[in-house]
Design a protein around this motif. Sequence first.
Motif, PDB file in Angstrom:
ATOM      1  N   ALA A 186       0.799  -1.227   0.000  1.00  0.00           N
ATOM      2  CA  ALA A 186       0.000   0.000   0.000  1.00  0.00           C
ATOM      3  C   ALA A 186       0.834   1.281   0.000  1.00  0.00           C
ATOM      4  CB  ALA A 186      -0.921   0.005   1.222  1.00  0.00           C
ATOM      5  N   SER A 187       2.109   1.168   0.294  1.00  0.00           N
ATOM      6  CA  SER A 187       2.944   2.355   0.448  1.00  0.00           C
ATOM      7  C   SER A 187       3.169   3.093  -0.872  1.00  0.00           C
ATOM      8  CB  SER A 187       4.300   1.970   1.036  1.00  0.00           C
ATOM      9  OG  SER A 187       5.130   3.115   1.101  1.00  0.00           O
TER      10      SER A 187
ATOM     11  N   GLU B  96       7.235   7.518  -5.125  1.00  0.00           N
ATOM     12  CA  GLU B  96       7.786   8.838  -4.826  1.00  0.00           C
ATOM     13  C   GLU B  96       9.303   8.866  -5.028  1.00  0.00           C
ATOM     14  OE1 GLU B  96       6.636   9.745  -0.811  1.00  0.00           O
ATOM     15  OE2 GLU B  96       4.502   9.652  -1.275  1.00  0.00           O
ATOM     16  N   VAL B  97       9.996   7.873  -4.503  1.00  0.00           N
ATOM     17  CA  VAL B  97      11.463   7.857  -4.548  1.00  0.00           C
ATOM     18  C   VAL B  97      11.975   7.601  -5.952  1.00  0.00           C
ATOM     19  CG1 VAL B  97      13.504   6.579  -3.772  1.00  0.00           C
ATOM     20  CG2 VAL B  97      11.774   7.251  -2.127  1.00  0.00           C
TER      21      VAL B  97
ATOM     22  N   GLU C  89      10.300   3.438 -14.227  1.00  0.00           N
ATOM     23  CA  GLU C  89       8.891   3.450 -14.619  1.00  0.00           C
ATOM     24  C   GLU C  89       8.376   2.031 -14.797  1.00  0.00           C
ATOM     25  OE1 GLU C  89       8.948   5.810 -18.181  1.00  0.00           O
ATOM     26  OE2 GLU C  89       9.540   4.111 -19.425  1.00  0.00           O
ATOM     27  N   ASP C  90       7.087   1.909 -14.978  1.00  0.00           N
ATOM     28  CA  ASP C  90       6.430   0.608 -15.163  1.00  0.00           C
ATOM     29  C   ASP C  90       6.675  -0.328 -13.985  1.00  0.00           C
ATOM     30  OD1 ASP C  90       5.578   1.448 -17.731  1.00  0.00           O
ATOM     31  OD2 ASP C  90       7.469   0.776 -18.610  1.00  0.00           O
ATOM     32  N   ILE C  91       6.584   0.194 -12.771  1.00  0.00           N
ATOM     33  CA  ILE C  91       6.854  -0.598 -11.569  1.00  0.00           C
ATOM     34  C   ILE C  91       5.684  -1.525 -11.269  1.00  0.00           C
ATOM     35  CG2 ILE C  91       7.300  -0.499  -9.092  1.00  0.00           C
ATOM     36  CD1 ILE C  91       8.635   2.251  -9.582  1.00  0.00           C
ATOM     37  N   LEU C  92       6.001  -2.805 -11.119  1.00  0.00           N
ATOM     38  CA  LEU C  92       5.030  -3.815 -10.726  1.00  0.00           C
ATOM     39  C   LEU C  92       5.502  -4.460  -9.432  1.00  0.00           C
ATOM     40  CD1 LEU C  92       4.556  -5.606 -14.171  1.00  0.00           C
ATOM     41  CD2 LEU C  92       3.035  -3.912 -13.130  1.00  0.00           C
ATOM     42  N   THR C  93       4.563  -4.822  -8.561  1.00  0.00           N
ATOM     43  CA  THR C  93       4.926  -5.466  -7.296  1.00  0.00           C
ATOM     44  C   THR C  93       4.533  -6.941  -7.322  1.00  0.00           C
ATOM     45  OG1 THR C  93       2.838  -4.772  -6.306  1.00  0.00           O
ATOM     46  CG2 THR C  93       4.750  -3.349  -5.947  1.00  0.00           C
TER      47      THR C  93
ATOM     48  N   ALA D 267      15.135   6.291   3.913  1.00  0.00           N
ATOM     49  CA  ALA D 267      13.953   6.587   4.724  1.00  0.00           C
ATOM     50  C   ALA D 267      12.725   5.842   4.192  1.00  0.00           C
ATOM     51  CB  ALA D 267      13.693   8.091   4.747  1.00  0.00           C
ATOM     52  N   ALA D 268      12.596   5.763   2.867  1.00  0.00           N
ATOM     53  CA  ALA D 268      11.468   5.049   2.271  1.00  0.00           C
ATOM     54  C   ALA D 268      11.544   3.560   2.582  1.00  0.00           C
ATOM     55  CB  ALA D 268      11.444   5.268   0.760  1.00  0.00           C
TER      56      ALA D 268
END
Length: 87
Positions: A19-20, A25-26, A32-36, A69-70
């Motif tokens: 959920a973060s 942000e970082v 780009e195109d970030i998948l979890t 920090a993230a």
Amino acid sequence: MSVKAIFFHEVDDVPHWLASPKREEVFAGVMEDILTFVHPEKPNSVGLSGTILDMDKFKAVLASEAAGAAMKHDGVRPGTVELLVES
């Protein structure tokens, strides 16, 4: 030159990590195109994939205080992060 990448690591709380908004942000502007992803049999093992737009800029962001920090906010366990890049 852009490169596709995969990260694997462990986190303290998978729902919190998912959920973060911190990773977006970082990594804005350098990835780009970030998948979890979540490991189906290891409850704290997660990963992400995406396209790194500039490796030097990405490395600078990854070494920044903001990234540290993230990672802390997201409960990423230090020493468990692995990065693989497309060959």
